[in-house]
Motif scaffolding. Structure first.
Motif, short mmCIF file in Angstrom:
data_model
loop_
_atom_site.label_atom_id
_atom_site.label_comp_id
_atom_site.label_asym_id
_atom_site.label_seq_id
_atom_site.Cartn_x
_atom_site.Cartn_y
_atom_site.Cartn_z
N GLY A 35 0.80 -1.21 0.00
CA GLY A 35 0.00 0.00 0.00
C GLY A 35 0.84 1.26 0.00
N ILE A 36 1.95 1.25 0.73
CA ILE A 36 2.79 2.45 0.85
C ILE A 36 3.60 2.68 -0.42
CG2 ILE A 36 4.76 3.44 2.06
CD1 ILE A 36 3.72 2.04 4.59
N PHE A 37 4.23 1.64 -0.93
CA PHE A 37 5.15 1.81 -2.05
C PHE A 37 4.47 1.76 -3.42
CE2 PHE A 37 7.94 0.08 1.34
CZ PHE A 37 8.77 1.18 1.46
N SER A 38 3.19 1.41 -3.45
CA SER A 38 2.49 1.38 -4.73
C SER A 38 2.06 2.76 -5.18
CB SER A 38 1.26 0.47 -4.64
OG SER A 38 1.65 -0.86 -4.44
N PHE A 39 1.97 3.71 -4.23
CA PHE A 39 1.42 5.01 -4.57
C PHE A 39 2.35 6.13 -4.12
CE2 PHE A 39 -2.28 2.26 -4.31
CZ PHE A 39 -2.87 2.52 -5.52
N THR A 40 2.91 6.82 -5.10
CA THR A 40 3.71 8.02 -4.84
C THR A 40 3.15 9.17 -5.67
OG1 THR A 40 5.26 7.31 -6.55
CG2 THR A 40 5.78 6.72 -4.27
N LEU A 41 1.81 9.24 -5.75
CA LEU A 41 1.17 10.25 -6.58
C LEU A 41 1.22 11.62 -5.92
CD1 LEU A 41 -2.03 8.21 -7.51
CD2 LEU A 41 0.01 8.48 -8.90
N ASP A 42 1.37 12.65 -6.76
CA ASP A 42 1.36 14.02 -6.24
C ASP A 42 -0.07 14.51 -6.00
OD1 ASP A 42 4.12 14.16 -6.37
OD2 ASP A 42 4.10 14.85 -8.46
N THR A 43 -1.02 13.92 -6.71
CA THR A 43 -2.42 14.30 -6.57
C THR A 43 -3.23 13.11 -6.07
OG1 THR A 43 -2.85 13.75 -8.90
CG2 THR A 43 -2.25 16.02 -8.38
N TRP A 44 -4.40 13.43 -5.50
CA TRP A 44 -5.26 12.37 -4.96
C TRP A 44 -5.92 11.57 -6.07
CZ3 TRP A 44 -10.72 11.83 -5.08
CH2 TRP A 44 -11.21 10.80 -4.28
N SER A 45 -6.06 10.27 -5.85
CA SER A 45 -6.73 9.40 -6.82
C SER A 45 -7.56 8.38 -6.05
CB SER A 45 -5.69 8.67 -7.68
OG SER A 45 -6.31 7.65 -8.45
N THR A 46 -8.74 8.08 -6.57
CA THR A 46 -9.61 7.09 -5.90
C THR A 46 -8.97 5.71 -5.88
OG1 THR A 46 -10.76 6.71 -8.00
CG2 THR A 46 -11.71 8.34 -6.51
N SER A 47 -8.10 5.44 -6.86
CA SER A 47 -7.49 4.11 -6.93
C SER A 47 -6.60 3.83 -5.73
CB SER A 47 -6.68 3.97 -8.23
OG SER A 47 -5.65 4.93 -8.28
N ARG A 48 -6.01 4.88 -5.14
CA ARG A 48 -5.16 4.67 -3.98
C ARG A 48 -5.97 4.16 -2.79
NH1 ARG A 48 -2.02 9.82 -2.26
NH2 ARG A 48 -4.02 10.42 -1.34
N GLY A 49 -7.09 4.81 -2.53
CA GLY A 49 -7.95 4.37 -1.43
C GLY A 49 -8.55 3.00 -1.69
N ASP A 50 -8.95 2.73 -2.93
CA ASP A 50 -9.52 1.43 -3.26
C ASP A 50 -8.50 0.32 -3.04
OD1 ASP A 50 -11.86 2.68 -3.95
OD2 ASP A 50 -11.47 2.69 -6.11
N THR A 51 -7.26 0.58 -3.46
CA THR A 51 -6.21 -0.44 -3.30
C THR A 51 -5.90 -0.68 -1.82
OG1 THR A 51 -5.23 0.19 -5.41
CG2 THR A 51 -3.84 -1.05 -3.90
N ALA A 52 -5.81 0.39 -1.04
CA ALA A 52 -5.58 0.23 0.39
C ALA A 52 -6.73 -0.53 1.05
CB ALA A 52 -5.42 1.61 1.04
N GLN A 53 -7.94 -0.28 0.59
CA GLN A 53 -9.12 -0.97 1.11
C GLN A 53 -9.06 -2.46 0.81
OE1 GLN A 53 -12.79 1.16 0.33
NE2 GLN A 53 -13.87 -0.74 -0.09
N ILE A 54 -8.67 -2.81 -0.41
CA ILE A 54 -8.55 -4.22 -0.80
C ILE A 54 -7.44 -4.91 -0.02
CG2 ILE A 54 -7.96 -5.77 -2.71
CD1 ILE A 54 -9.29 -3.66 -4.57
N LEU A 55 -6.29 -4.24 0.09
CA LEU A 55 -5.17 -4.82 0.83
C LEU A 55 -5.51 -5.01 2.30
CD1 LEU A 55 -2.23 -2.75 -0.71
CD2 LEU A 55 -2.65 -5.18 -1.02
N GLY A 56 -6.17 -4.03 2.90
CA GLY A 56 -6.55 -4.14 4.30
C GLY A 56 -7.53 -5.27 4.53
#
Length: 215
Positions: free
Chosen positions: A77-98
């Motif tokens: 979850g931490i290393f998959s996302f280094t985006l400068d702007t917010w994206s829904t995919s980041r939260g969705d991925t963290a949700q799936i991983l959790g």
């Protein structure tokens, strides 16, 4: 469970079609995205299917499996996302991983405590029981109680994790919606909240069913 092959194929096809079409309808993905995702899923299946039993056995029996599972999912979850702007995919991925980590840890606890064990191989495949009013009523009651417990778990963890993450990382929480879009808040909030939802699904809810006689 023993069920007709055609029934399983139709169910799988319908479910897959609904998921793929919903992504296009909601504007989340293009047709090319869905095709690529479908092919990628087949590749994942081909690679991991031969070692599913090995991974499952490790998750259930290895002493430090929960620690490894949680650490691995957090790192993804931490290393998959280094985006400068917010994206829904980041939260969705963290949700799936959790959720995945919570389910795996719940399964491990069940195994260690001797709960929800798999049936012996000689009893397989299991046959579907006939649908009666009693069976249907118990199924609906289990569904309602389970959903209520999971929703309460989600709400409670959300109420606790967002202010805590904001306090730890010194993020203003006057605007909760904006605070949730910060990576240092969104990842812990999603991961912990849905990790507990997954754990409740596999361990807490079944234990509750056992206590009230709905197992």
């Amino acid at each position: 469970y023993q069920y007709p092959l055609m029934f399983g194929l139709i169910l799988a096809f319908c479910w897959c079609s609904l998921v793929c079409c919903s992504r296009i309808y909601m504007g989340m993905h293009s047709i090319l995205d869905v095709i690529a995702g479908f092919l990628y899923a087949i590749l994942i299946l081909a690679v991991f299917h031969p070692v599913v039993d090995l991974i499952d056995n490790f998750n259930l029996t290895y002493k430090y499996a929960p620690l490894i599972i949680i650490s691995l999912h957090l790192a993804l979850g931490i290393f998959s996302f280094t985006l400068d702007t917010w994206s829904t995919s980041r939260g969705d991925t963290a949700q799936i991983l959790g959720c995945g980590a919570g389910v795996a840890c719940g399964s491990h606890v069940n195994y260690v405590l001797g709960l929800q064990l798999d049936p012996p191989p000689h009893t397989l495949p299991l046959s579907l029981s006939s649908l009666t009013v009693t069976v249907f009523g118990k199924a609906i009651l289990r569904l309602l109680i389970g959903v209520i417990v999971l929703l309460l778990t989600k709400v409670a963890m959300k109420k606790a994790t967002i202010p805590l993450a904001c306090k730890i990382f010194r993020v203003p929480h006057d605007d909760v919606r904006r605070a949730r879009q910060r990576m240092e808040v969104e990842l812990p909030y999603r991961y912990i909240t849905y990790g507990m939802v997954g754990f409740s699904l596999m361990f807490i809810v079944p234990c509750l069913f056992h206590l009230i006689g709905l197992s």
